[in-house]
Motif scaffolding. Structure first.
Motif, short mmCIF file in Angstrom:
data_model
loop_
_atom_site.label_atom_id
_atom_site.label_comp_id
_atom_site.label_asym_id
_atom_site.label_seq_id
_atom_site.Cartn_x
_atom_site.Cartn_y
_atom_site.Cartn_z
N ARG A 127 -36.30 58.76 45.59
CA ARG A 127 -35.70 58.13 46.76
C ARG A 127 -36.47 56.88 47.17
NH1 ARG A 127 -36.25 61.96 50.11
NH2 ARG A 127 -34.25 63.00 49.74
N GLN A 128 -37.80 56.97 47.13
CA GLN A 128 -38.62 55.81 47.48
C GLN A 128 -38.39 54.67 46.50
OE1 GLN A 128 -40.40 55.21 50.06
NE2 GLN A 128 -41.30 53.28 49.38
N ALA A 129 -38.27 54.99 45.21
CA ALA A 129 -38.01 53.95 44.22
C ALA A 129 -36.66 53.29 44.45
CB ALA A 129 -38.08 54.54 42.81
N GLY A 130 -35.65 54.07 44.86
CA GLY A 130 -34.36 53.48 45.17
C GLY A 130 -34.41 52.53 46.35
N HIS A 131 -35.19 52.89 47.37
CA HIS A 131 -35.35 51.99 48.52
C HIS A 131 -36.07 50.70 48.10
CE1 HIS A 131 -33.85 54.18 52.03
NE2 HIS A 131 -34.24 55.28 51.42
N GLU A 132 -37.07 50.81 47.25
CA GLU A 132 -37.78 49.62 46.79
C GLU A 132 -36.86 48.71 45.99
OE1 GLU A 132 -41.23 50.79 44.68
OE2 GLU A 132 -42.18 51.76 46.40
N ALA A 133 -36.00 49.29 45.16
CA ALA A 133 -35.07 48.46 44.38
C ALA A 133 -34.09 47.73 45.28
CB ALA A 133 -34.33 49.34 43.37
N ALA A 134 -33.53 48.43 46.27
CA ALA A 134 -32.59 47.77 47.19
C ALA A 134 -33.28 46.70 48.02
CB ALA A 134 -31.94 48.82 48.09
N LYS A 135 -34.50 46.95 48.44
CA LYS A 135 -35.24 45.95 49.21
C LYS A 135 -35.52 44.70 48.38
CE LYS A 135 -39.27 45.46 52.24
NZ LYS A 135 -39.66 44.16 51.70
N THR A 136 -35.77 44.89 47.09
CA THR A 136 -35.98 43.74 46.20
C THR A 136 -34.73 42.87 46.15
OG1 THR A 136 -37.56 45.01 44.88
CG2 THR A 136 -36.58 43.06 43.86
N VAL A 137 -33.56 43.51 46.08
CA VAL A 137 -32.30 42.74 46.02
C VAL A 137 -32.08 41.98 47.32
CG1 VAL A 137 -29.79 42.94 45.80
CG2 VAL A 137 -31.29 44.33 44.36
N MET A 176 -26.90 31.10 30.93
CA MET A 176 -27.77 32.21 30.56
C MET A 176 -29.09 31.72 29.99
SD MET A 176 -25.90 34.52 31.63
CE MET A 176 -26.89 35.92 31.18
N GLY A 177 -29.23 30.43 29.78
CA GLY A 177 -30.52 29.91 29.36
C GLY A 177 -31.50 29.77 30.51
N ALA A 178 -31.02 29.91 31.74
CA ALA A 178 -31.90 29.82 32.90
C ALA A 178 -32.80 31.04 32.96
CB ALA A 178 -31.08 29.68 34.17
N VAL A 179 -33.83 30.93 33.77
CA VAL A 179 -34.81 32.00 33.88
C VAL A 179 -34.23 33.12 34.76
CG1 VAL A 179 -37.12 32.62 34.65
CG2 VAL A 179 -36.70 30.39 33.59
N ILE A 180 -34.34 34.36 34.27
CA ILE A 180 -33.90 35.53 35.01
C ILE A 180 -35.11 36.16 35.68
CG2 ILE A 180 -32.77 37.76 34.88
CD1 ILE A 180 -31.29 36.84 32.43
N THR A 181 -35.01 36.39 36.98
CA THR A 181 -36.10 37.02 37.71
C THR A 181 -36.09 38.52 37.42
OG1 THR A 181 -35.90 35.37 39.45
CG2 THR A 181 -37.13 37.36 39.98
N HIS A 182 -37.20 39.05 36.92
CA HIS A 182 -37.31 40.46 36.58
C HIS A 182 -38.22 41.15 37.60
CE1 HIS A 182 -35.38 40.47 32.53
NE2 HIS A 182 -35.72 39.19 32.57
N ARG A 183 -37.78 42.29 38.07
CA ARG A 183 -38.57 43.11 38.98
C ARG A 183 -38.48 44.57 38.54
NH1 ARG A 183 -40.24 38.94 39.80
NH2 ARG A 183 -40.46 37.77 41.76
N ARG A 184 -39.49 45.35 38.91
CA ARG A 184 -39.52 46.77 38.59
C ARG A 184 -39.40 47.58 39.86
NH1 ARG A 184 -44.33 47.48 34.05
NH2 ARG A 184 -43.19 46.53 32.31
N ALA A 185 -38.65 48.68 39.77
CA ALA A 185 -38.47 49.57 40.92
C ALA A 185 -39.39 50.77 40.77
CB ALA A 185 -37.02 50.03 41.00
N GLY A 186 -40.15 51.05 41.80
CA GLY A 186 -41.01 52.23 41.79
C GLY A 186 -42.34 52.00 41.13
#
Length: 471
Positions: free
Chosen positions: A279-289, A406-416
């Motif tokens: 559940r905490q990881a899900g909240h972190e992922a949504a907060k990142t978005v 799609m050649g632009a840079v994609i921002t990558h983040r990790r949840a949890g």
């Protein structure tokens, strides 16, 4: 129930945080006494309406009628439970009864009125009846009983003036307090507020919980591989624990022993910890978005709703993945955080978005990997991000988006970050680390099955363990 507010008052939203309790044995017994008293009150209401139903009388379900019956019962009928906590139970029953009645009138004949008894019932106290200071909470009790003062294991994450209610609950083998507060919708400086015309599509998934693509070419990928690893390791630990404790299980018709009760309690605690981590990881992922959307001034999020695929049989393994995929919670958490940030969220049908080219809008063969290739226009890009671009075009009211680069840079983040697999070592933090020294022996890492020659070499040659920092 929300309070009445003036038309010119600033917008507020209600948010709830769960806080643990640090209790002595006497305080724990008193808390359970309050929950049991609330369960007895719930059972009394069920039994009273059952009697009236057998006599073919009208049921008593209105909140005012139930409160009058409670007042007629007299003080001290339900132990230390005060009138405010008892009325919260009556409010819960009244809301459940009228909700079931409304659904039955709408044609849902399978819906039943509340009739299930509960030994422990949550108790809620509203603003002005409890006291909150730092990490101490004073809960009111009935007349003649001393007030119950408990200690919280962490500070309440909301301002003290914004707290509107506290609820005592028992869940996952622990006692908790759910603190509800009214928070104002975020305000921004001039020129930094999210714009309604800036739209971003959101594609939901298992490996990537959120893949976001804005109309101006900005992209975000939130990885959920750590969440998937947590599910797998928890499943493996559960199976191993059941195999190890199979001999302790009581036989059919045999009463459970204290040892078995302790084993079951330990299993429930482990299951609760697993759910809290996910559940905490899900909240972190949504907060990142939401933070990404605020940074890029995105005012509208169009989310593809894939809940239609949950009922499709897809094999034993994939059905397990879908069952572990907390899709409804992911949508609800994203909506709550977007509302607090002043961002509008739309739910649209996402059917066919993963197999539609975002440039030429032609159907392509759904890729087995993460890369989508269109044979018509030569588009090559990430499948989830391409689906997010297509979802953005389905925003109600129509929206114009540029062709995705799609050649632009994609921002990558990790949840949890607290989950196994999120760090550099990808090691489960629940496992004790191997420490070299005089105490204990270093245990070599398990080798893959079938590496017989490698095992023979390790048996013939002395093992060398790397020191920290050595390559």
């Amino acid at each position: 129930m929300p309070r009445r507010r003036d038309s010119g008052a600033p917008r507020v939203v209600c948010r709830t945080a769960r806080v643990g309790l640090r209790l002595t044995r006497a305080q724990r017994q008193r808390c359970f006494g309050l929950l049991r008293a609330a369960g007895d009150l719930w059972a009394c209401v069920l039994e009273y309406n059952s009697w009236r139903h057998r006599r073919q009388d009208r049921p008593v379900a209105g909140y005012q009628e139930l409160c009058r019956l409670l007042a007629a019962s007299g003080p001290g009928t339900f132990g230390e439970l005060d009138s405010t906590g008892a009325r919260s139970v009556l409010r819960r029953y009244s809301d459940a009864w009228f909700s079931a009645a409304a659904r039955r009138r709408a044609g849902h004949g399978e819906v039943r009125y509340p009739r299930r008894r509960r030994s422990l019932m949550p108790v809620r106290w509203y603003h002005g009846t409890f006291g909150l200071s730092e990490r101490r909470l004073r809960l009111p009790t009935s007349l003649g009983s001393p007030p119950l003062v408990v200690r919280l294991d962490r500070a309440v994450p909301y301002p003290r003036d914004a707290v509107r209610s506290v609820t005592l609950v028992f869940d996952q083998g622990r006692l908790w307090v759910e603190v509800t507060a009214e928070l104002p919708v975020a305000t921004y400086a001039a020129g930094q507020e999210p714009q309604r015309g800036r739209v971003a599509g959101v594609d939901l998934g298992i490996i990537h919980p959120y893949a976001v693509a804005a109309g101006d070419g900005q992209m975000l990928l939130v990885s959920g591989r750590a969440i998937r690893t947590e599910h797998r390791q928890h499943l493996a630990d559960t199976k191993g624990r059941r195999r190890a404790t199979a001999a302790r299980a009581p036989k059919r018709g045999q009463r459970g022993s204290r040892r078995w009760r302790k084993t079951r309690r330990r299993a429930r605690l482990m299951e609760g910890r697993h759910r809290r981590r996910v559940r905490q990881a899900g909240h972190e992922a949504a907060k990142t978005v939401i933070d990404w959307a605020v940074q890029h001034r995105v005012g509208t999020l169009t989310v593809g709703d894939p809940r239609g695929v949950l009922d499709l049989p897809a094999g034993r393994r994939h059905n397990l993945r879908l069952r572990q995929w907390q899709l409804g919670r992911a949508i609800a958490v994203l909506k709550d955080k977007a509302e607090l940030a002043g961002i509008t969220v739309y739910l649209v049908d996402e059917r066919g978005t993963s197999s539609t080219c975002p440039v030429c809008q032609r159907r392509v063969v759904k890729p087995r990997g993460r890369t989508m290739m269109c044979r018509s226009c030569g588009f090559v890009g990430h499948r989830d991000v391409a689906a997010a671009f297509t979802i953005a075009t389905r925003t109600p009211g129509g929206v114009t988006t540029t062709a995705p680069d799609m050649g632009a840079v994609i921002t990558h983040r990790r949840a949890g970050r607290h989950l196994p697999g999120a760090g550099l070592s990808r090691r489960d933090p629940r496992r004790p680390p191997a420490v070299s020294g005089s105490v204990g022996r270093l245990r070599p890492a398990p080798l893959p099955v079938g590496s017989r020659s490698l095992r023979q070499r390790l048996g013939e040659e002395p093992q060398h363990h790397r020191q920290p920092g050595e390559r």
